[in-house]
Scaffold this motif. Structure first.
Motif, short mmCIF file in Angstrom:
data_model
loop_
_atom_site.label_atom_id
_atom_site.label_comp_id
_atom_site.label_asym_id
_atom_site.label_seq_id
_atom_site.Cartn_x
_atom_site.Cartn_y
_atom_site.Cartn_z
N LYS A 16 0.81 -1.21 0.00
CA LYS A 16 0.00 0.00 0.00
C LYS A 16 0.86 1.28 0.00
CE LYS A 16 -3.61 2.64 0.55
NZ LYS A 16 -4.44 2.95 -0.61
N THR A 17 1.96 1.23 0.74
CA THR A 17 2.84 2.40 0.80
C THR A 17 3.31 2.80 -0.59
OG1 THR A 17 3.62 1.54 2.91
CG2 THR A 17 4.85 3.37 1.98
N MET A 18 3.66 1.79 -1.38
CA MET A 18 4.23 2.06 -2.70
C MET A 18 3.17 2.58 -3.67
SD MET A 18 7.32 2.03 -3.50
CE MET A 18 7.77 3.02 -4.92
N THR A 19 1.96 2.02 -3.61
CA THR A 19 0.91 2.54 -4.50
C THR A 19 0.64 4.01 -4.16
OG1 THR A 19 -0.81 1.69 -3.03
CG2 THR A 19 -0.29 0.36 -4.95
N ARG A 20 0.68 4.29 -2.86
CA ARG A 20 0.43 5.68 -2.44
C ARG A 20 1.54 6.61 -2.93
NH1 ARG A 20 -0.68 7.40 3.84
NH2 ARG A 20 -1.28 9.55 3.39
N ILE A 21 2.78 6.15 -2.83
CA ILE A 21 3.91 6.97 -3.30
C ILE A 21 3.81 7.21 -4.81
CG2 ILE A 21 6.42 6.96 -3.68
CD1 ILE A 21 6.63 5.48 -0.95
N HIS B 73 3.72 6.25 6.28
CA HIS B 73 2.35 6.73 6.02
C HIS B 73 2.10 8.08 6.69
CE1 HIS B 73 0.44 3.66 3.59
NE2 HIS B 73 1.13 2.76 4.27
N GLU B 74 2.70 8.27 7.85
CA GLU B 74 2.53 9.58 8.51
C GLU B 74 3.25 10.68 7.72
OE1 GLU B 74 3.48 9.30 12.66
OE2 GLU B 74 2.07 7.66 12.96
N ILE B 75 4.42 10.33 7.18
CA ILE B 75 5.13 11.30 6.32
C ILE B 75 4.29 11.62 5.09
CG2 ILE B 75 7.17 11.61 4.85
CD1 ILE B 75 8.70 9.81 6.90
N ARG B 103 10.60 15.42 -3.59
CA ARG B 103 11.81 14.76 -3.06
C ARG B 103 11.45 13.84 -1.89
NH1 ARG B 103 16.72 17.34 -3.79
NH2 ARG B 103 17.52 15.50 -2.74
N ILE B 104 10.51 14.29 -1.07
CA ILE B 104 10.12 13.46 0.08
C ILE B 104 9.42 12.19 -0.41
CG2 ILE B 104 8.67 13.33 2.15
CD1 ILE B 104 9.09 16.37 2.49
N TYR B 105 8.51 12.35 -1.40
CA TYR B 105 7.83 11.16 -1.96
C TYR B 105 8.87 10.16 -2.49
CZ TYR B 105 3.18 13.30 -1.82
OH TYR B 105 2.00 13.86 -1.43
N GLU B 106 9.83 10.69 -3.23
CA GLU B 106 10.87 9.81 -3.80
C GLU B 106 11.63 9.07 -2.69
OE1 GLU B 106 11.74 12.68 -7.69
OE2 GLU B 106 13.15 12.62 -6.02
#
Lengths: 128, 175
Positions: A16-21, B73-75, B103-106
């Motif tokens: 899920k983290t990756m889909t969100r990113i 997830h909090e970030i 940059r943060i997402y990456e």
């Protein structure tokens, strides 16, 4: 290289983290219409039901891997020409070769940045 | 009842020729080495290793994955809030903020990579655990070799730096 930013993208990853990113990175490059699937079966159902213009899929998923999903997509008469980008940590040469032989449109190794994502989408959409 | 006590090899040596006697002495020495080795393996306290340590180690690693996922997830929540704020700012202020958010997402994708690496370590520890259990159950039979990797040959996970193919090399395959 520019492309139609109105494409509808399906992001497939069991993490899920990756889909969100990835979906947030898509927004950062002005691709705002995206949906997600957490496994290959859900992805196939959504692709067959919806009007998607691009698939961005992880490789390492269970029970259907991203490679299996790619093969299913290429075997489906309605979906076989759909641009398909593999975004994965699998970085062995044999993985890339196997994906290419299965008909992947492009291949991104994790970790990646927004510019790489934009560049690969532009490249596959030009050829779509 | 006949006396079944083993006859010392030394006592038989006079009846045997030198080569056979020497060979039997070698075998006797080999037998002692094997017996000593078995005692040493038993002294490893396989139960102690098997019972608390490895399962605890795998649990700790799973907790690392869970905690980092929660933090990520909090970030991401914070980044999405910043994006909403950015949408209300003038371009000159919004642009650098959006750049920083990107940059943060990456950077957040670290969590996926480390999670996959930790999963490989957990699989290796579980393989060791199974080997110890197998060795404990039967000292006479070698336990089957258990692979730490997943059965699918193309599911290798993240490679160590320099071990995998680079993005530019991949790009060359698609040009």
């Amino acid at each position: 290289m520019s492309f139609d930013h109105n494409i509808k993208v399906l992001v497939v990853d069991d993490y899920k983290t990756m889909t969100r990113i990835i979906r947030n990175l898509l927004k950062q490059i002005d691709v705002n219409d995206s949906d997600e699937a957490s496994d290959g079966h859900e992805a196939l159902a959504k692709l067959r039901a919806g009007n998607f213009g691009l698939v961005i899929s992880d490789w390492n998923m269970q029970p259907m891997t991203g490679l299996d999903l790619l093969k299913e997509v290429r075997a489906d008469a309605r979906l076989k020409h759909l641009p398909f980008i593999m975004v994965t940590a699998e970085s062995k040469t044999e993985n890339v070769v196997a994906a290419k032989q299965a008909g992947v449109s492009n291949y991104i190794v994790k970790p990646f940045n927004a510019e790489t994502l934009r560049e690969k989408i532009a490249k596959v959409m030009v050829h779509a | 009842m006949p006396d079944t006590a083993p006859v010392p090899i030394q006592a038989l040596r006079g009846d045997l020729d030198a080569t056979v006697g020497s060979l039997m002495a070698e075998l006797e020495a080999l037998g002692r080495i094997i017996a000593d080795a078995r005692l040493e393996v038993a002294a490893l306290k396989a139960d102690d290793i098997d019972a608390p340590d490895i399962p605890a180690a795998t649990d700790e690693l799973a907790a690392i994955v869970s905690h980092t996922a929660q933090a990520t997830h909090e970030i991401l929540d914070s980044c999405e809030s910043l994006t909403n704020i950015s949408d209300q700012l003038e371009q000159q202020h919004a642009q650098p903020l959006q750049h920083a958010i990107t940059r943060i997402y990456e950077a957040c994708s670290f969590q996926d990579i480390t999670g996959q690496r930790i999963a490989k370590v957990v699989a290796a520890l579980q393989a060791v655990e199974r080997r110890i259990a197998g060795a404990r159950q039967s000292m006479e039979t070698r336990p089957p070799v258990v692979s730490a990797t997943q059965p699918e040959s193309l599911l290798n996970g993240p490679q160590m730096p320099g071990a995998g193919i680079s993005q530019s090399a991949i790009d060359a395959l698609f040009d």
